[in-house]
Every structure is written in structure tokens, then in C-alpha cells.
Enzyme design. Structure first.
Site, short mmCIF file in Angstrom:
data_model
loop_
_atom_site.label_atom_id
_atom_site.label_comp_id
_atom_site.label_asym_id
_atom_site.label_seq_id
_atom_site.Cartn_x
_atom_site.Cartn_y
_atom_site.Cartn_z
N ASP A 1 0.82 -1.21 0.00
CA ASP A 1 0.00 0.00 0.00
C ASP A 1 0.86 1.26 0.00
O ASP A 1 0.63 2.19 0.79
CB ASP A 1 -0.94 0.02 1.21
CG ASP A 1 -1.71 -1.27 1.38
OD1 ASP A 1 -2.07 -1.88 0.36
OD2 ASP A 1 -1.94 -1.69 2.53
N GLU B 1 -11.31 0.41 -3.91
CA GLU B 1 -10.86 0.86 -2.60
C GLU B 1 -9.70 1.84 -2.78
O GLU B 1 -9.30 2.15 -3.90
CB GLU B 1 -10.43 -0.33 -1.73
CG GLU B 1 -9.41 -1.23 -2.38
CD GLU B 1 -9.18 -2.54 -1.62
OE1 GLU B 1 -9.83 -2.75 -0.58
OE2 GLU B 1 -8.35 -3.34 -2.08
#
Length: 553
Positions: free
Chosen positions: A15, A189
């Protein structure tokens, strides 16, 4: 043509959120159940990245009891040009049972990237993967996934945007639902807002955390939308460019999307940066499976792809494709420096810097490890069993290749079989391998043996034990393509204790997941540690810890 080699940050660095301030580039990466929370890396050339610090190290989160893969998710870095402040947004995922996904999201600020950082400012509990955008008019906005729990509604939910109060916390006005994704991959997302010329761009992750992962983009002239999708109808970066229809699927391994023609898999969840030369790159996560398998022990790593803007204002990969690659073009005129080694040598007499070490679940405090009680040694006081999610006494570093060896030297004088100290491989509390000294009641002295946790099951090795009367020993774990060999030495010669232990299950797909799902998304670590389930009065002294990558695999 100079090329940047991927991954730029090997091992667990998922991420990635990248920013540039002046000539300095920074990346923040997730840590999940590991503490201190949020890894922070620094570079000036986009090639070599130094572990600068960990940000959540002052009681901001309590991670004891976190199930895999809950904990600290998807940090987002930003820099407010008006106030000259660094901002960090993150989610603390506390519960995933029943697919409720209870996460609280916070923001913190600092005048310098190295801190001190403010106390967390509560933002919302609507979902996870928060990202801040600081607009030119001084307003700030929060983009996040609104998690969907209702039956009959498309999961995982809408991506939403609201103006946010960064002084007092919370949002200003109402949430605006802007999209459920820009392609048919679903599982939208990690929304992040950028502005270029007249458009706001929304960069998102999609396709789930598995083999169908990708980066998508849409744009609008209004920050609250409506956002039009990229005209290709496909991700702008992925490892699996074939079409995928997966609307409504909240997340999945999508093993059918494995690309046999690429060493890089799962490319997705990207973050955009403009260089000092006016060029554009996306930092994104990726994985590398063990040869011949779909198992990813190194977890999700950080890679880089060079991008370009088309004449009609859309972002695409610099080579015109959407297939993520193991090399990408360097900045114009850049002489790419040699990539630094990922090897570690911590001689605790001369190198007391422990920033590379993380600990599962519990906080790192001098109450259970220190460098002062015996100068020249790292002392670790034994506590919970490594099956525990409360107080394991573990210091660990990320595994970064498929072929390496990790060694340590320790002194340990146990007086009970529930006291141990040693070296091993660790994924989470249910999955690890531990080469260690303990106490033999029969011989009344220390003994070398092995203990393993496999999907929560305790596995002993009663036929692989050696008496070590002095309690002084060097230990070695050799890892090669998911197979471990364990060795030791008391004097000059290394002796093999056991070999050919299958540890390939210490991977994102190999731990306790449901069929078709990813069991975790953290990664393999190497560790030193100690256990005392007796009187909590034992300790081990480690003189060094070293990791040597045998190849660049």
C-alpha cells in the site's frame, strides 16, 4: 536506456503512498499487526530507499489481539503547500469478523517528516483506506471506501469524498458517493485525489488484493464528481491485463488471473508522484510467487512504473501498455545508481540502531528488550509463547528474497522447559518456525531443539535435539524457495540440525485463509526472540544478528 529495477522496496512494504517535497521522496507503507506502525522510507533517486523511521510509536494504536490481517492499514502521506505541514492518514482495522470490518480512521501532522507527529485526529469509521487532499483554496478533503455490509448491495461499497475538519476532526457537510469503480473488476478501494490543470483525478485500487489487482483512474471538474472513467475501460496498471468481470465480489484471490508470462503479480494500489524533472511515476504494490506456485512469502512489495499524460489528459504507462513490469525507465538524464544490498548486519556492540526491527502485536519497550543491561549485547526478556497475540518477545526484519540465510549468536541459561530463546521465521501467531535453546530436565542443562506453528497447530521435533551445556551458541536458518535448513555451531564448524522443512505455507496464500481467498497480506519475517512461560525471570543475550541474501532472487 537506464532502468529502475523492481521491486524498489522488497519484502513487506504494501500500500505504498509516495510524495515528493523538494528533492526528497518519501513512501509510507502498511504494517498491519506489526509495531511500531507505518514504515517510512526515504530516497533521492527513486532507486535506493532507506528505512527512515516508523511513525506510530507513541501509543497511538493498541494492536494486541489483532487477527491476521487486521491492524494498521493503508497509510496515506500528503503535504500541504499552504501550511508546510506533512499529513498522514491511516485506518486501524480492529475487527474483520462477520465481514463487518470495523475500522477507525485518523490523521496526524508534523512540521518535519521525521516528527514529532501530532496526536491522532479522529476522522471517521465509515470504512478504510483514507486519503487526504489539500486544495488550492485551503480546504481539505477526505476520500475513503464506505464499507458495505448489507445483503443484496454491491460490495465492498462506494468510494466517498467529504470536506474534512483537520483542526477538530470529523467531516464537514455530507459524504458524497462518487463511484464503485471505473472498470468491471469491482472491489474498488484506496481512493486518492490529485489535481492537474482543470481536472480532479481519482486514483483507486481495484480487483481485490489477489491476482486480479490493479490501478484504475477517473476524472471530474468537480471534486465531488461525477467522475468519468478512463476510456480504456480497464486498469491503467495491472499484472493481469485480460478482462475481468467481478462486480459485487468484495475481495478474492482471483487465482485464475495469474499471469504465467510475468514474474510480477498482483500489481495494484498505486500512488502518484511528479518528479523534480516534471516526470510522473506511480508507486504500487506487487508480489512475486515462489517458482511453480501461487504462494507469495515476501508479501506485497513496492514497485515503480513510469507514467505519461496523453494529449487528451489521461494517465497511462510510459510504454503505452497497462502491464506492470520488473523494470521501468529512469528519469531523463539520470544515471541509475547501483542498487544497495538488502543484507543486514547488526553487531550490537557497534550498531545499536534497531529501526529495521518490528514486533508483532505488542509495543516495543525497554521493559522487555534493551542494549544497556549488558553492553555489547541485545538482551531480550522472555514472555508469552509465540502463539500469543498479546506479549510475544520478538524482534524481526522483513524477508526480502527467496534465497538467504539469517544467523545470530546468543547466550542463554534457562532453568525450566518453558524458557526458550533463539532464531526463526515468522508470519503471524499461528505460523512460524523456531530454532531455539530450552532446558532439558534429564540433563539439567540447555538443549537445542525446534518448534513449529503450522496453521495454528503445534509441531515438535523430538528427534532433532542436541545438548548445549554452555548455553552459548550460534544459530542459522537457510531459506531457499520455501524450504528451510537449520544449523548451529558451538566452535568453528557449522552442523546441520535438520533440513528440508517445508515452510512455503509462511506466505499470504498459505496461512489460515478460506478457499479462494488470500489468508493474509503481510509477509514473511526473520526474527530473534525469547519465551518465558515460567516465572518471567529469564533473558537471552544476543551479540549479533545478520541476514545475507545469497542471490538477488
Amino acid at each position: 536506456m537506464n532502468q529502475i529495477q523492481n521491486p524498489i522496496i522488497p519484502g513487506m512494504a504494501p500500500d505504498p503512498s509516495i510524495i515528493r517535497v523538494g528533492e526528497d521522496y518519501y513512501i509510507a507503507a502498511s504494517t498491519f499487526h506489526w509495531t511500531p506502525g507505518i514504515q517510512l522510507f526515504h530516497s533521492r533517486d527513486l532507486v535506493n530507499w532507506e528505512r527512515l523511521d516508523n511513525i506510530l510509536k507513541n501509543d497511538e494504536v493498541e494492536l494486541r489481539g489483532s487477527n491476521t490481517p487486521a491492524g494498521v492499514w493503508a497509510p496515506h502521506l500528503s503535504y500541504d503547500q499552504k501550511t508546510k505541514k506533512y499529513w498522514l492518514a491511516y485506518s486501524h482495522m480492529q475487527n474483520m469478523a462477520g465481514r463487518e470490518f470495523n475500522a477507525d480512521s485518523y490523521a496526524m501532522w508534523a512540521d518535519e517528516i521525521t516528527g514529532p507527529w501530532s496526536k491522532p485526529i479522529y476522522l471517521t469509521s465509515i470504512g478504510f483506506d483514507p486519503a487526504l487532499y489539500h486544495d488550492e483554496d485551503g480546504k481539505s478533503y477526505l476520500a475513503i471506501l464506505e464499507w458495505e455490509t448489507r445483503q443484496g448491495y454491491q460490495a465492498p461499497g462506494h468510494l466517498v469524498i467529504a470536506e474534512v475538519d483537520l483542526t477538530n476532526g470529523g467531516i464537514i457537510g455530507s459524504w458524497h458517493r462518487v463511484t464503485k469503480g471505473f472498470t468491471t473488476r469491482g472491489c474498488a478501494e484506496a481512493p486518492q485525489i490529485y489535481k492537474r490543470q482543470d481536472y480532479y483525478y481519482l486514483l483507486i485500487a481495484a480487483g481485490g488484493t489477489g491476482y486480479g489487482h490493479g490501478v484504475e483512474i477517473g476524472r471530474s471538474k468537480n471534486i465531488f464528481g461525477p467522475y468519468e472513467a478512463h476510456p480504456s475501460g480497464e486498469p491503467i496498471i495491472t499484472s493481469a491485463p485480460q478482462h475481468l468481470f467481478s462486480l459485487g465480489d468484495p475481495d478474492a484471490g482471483h487465482f485464475e488471473m495469474y499471469n504465467p508470462n510475468s514474474p510480477m503479480q498482483k500489481a495494484g494500489h498505486g500512488s502518484l508522484v511528479e518528479t523534480t524533472t516534471g516526470e510522473w511515476y506511480i508507486a504500487h504494490l506487487m508480489s512475486r510467487p515462489l517458482p511453480g506456485t501461487l504462494l507469495n512469502p515476501l508479501g506485497r512489495e513496492t514497485s515503480l512504473q513510469k507514467m505519461r499524460w496523453t494529449k487528451d489528459g489521461w494517465l497511462e504507462m510510459h510504454d503505452g501498455s497497462n502491464l506492470a513490469k520488473m523494470t521501468t525507465e529512469a528519469m531523463e538524464g539520470q544515471v541509475v545508481p547501483a542498487k544497495k544490498s538488502e543484507d543486514h548486519l547488526f553487531d550490537f556492540a557497534t550498531n545499536p540502531n534497531l529501526v529495521e526491527f518490528l514486533t508483532p502485536y505488542r509495543k516495543q519497550t525497554s521493559t522487555w528488550f534493551n542494549l544497556t543491561k549488558r553492553p555489547g549485547y541485545l538482551r531480550i526478556h522472555g514472555e508469552n509463547s509465540f502463539f500469543s497475540q498479546m506479549n510475544p518477545a520478538i524482534l524481526a526484519t522483513r524477508a526480502t528474497s527467496f534465497h538467504y540465510q539469517v544467523t545470530t549468536k546468543l547466550e542463554f541459561q534457562p532453568d525450566h522447559y518453558s524458557e526458550t530463546a533463539g532464531l526463526g521465521l515468522y508470519y503471524d501467531s499461528n505460523n512460524w518456525l523456531y530454532l531455539h535453546l530450552t532446558y532439558s530436565e534429564e540433563a539439567a542443562c540447555p538443549m537445542l531443539t525446534v518448534l513449529q506453528a503450522k496453521l495454528g497447530k503445534r509441531v515438535e521435533y523430538p528427534h532433532h535435539r542436541r545438548l548445549m551445556p554452555t548455553g552459548k551458541i550460534e544459530l542459522k536458518v537457510i531459506y531457499q524457495n520455501g524450504v528451510a535448513k537449520l544449523a548451529y555451531r558451538e566452535d568453528q564448524k557449522w552442523e546441520i540440525l535438520i533440513e528440508d522443512i517445508d515452510v512455503s505455507y509462511l506466505s499470504d496464500e498459505g496461512v489460515n485463509g478460506e478457499p479462494g481467498e488470500i489468508g493474509g497480506f503481510t509477509g514473511l519475517f526473520n526474527f530473534i526472540g525469547s519465551v518465558d512461560a515460567h516465572q518471567h525471570d529469564s533473558f537471552a543475550d544476543f551479540s549479533y544478528y545478520a541476514v545475507k541474501n545469497v542471490t538477488n532472487a
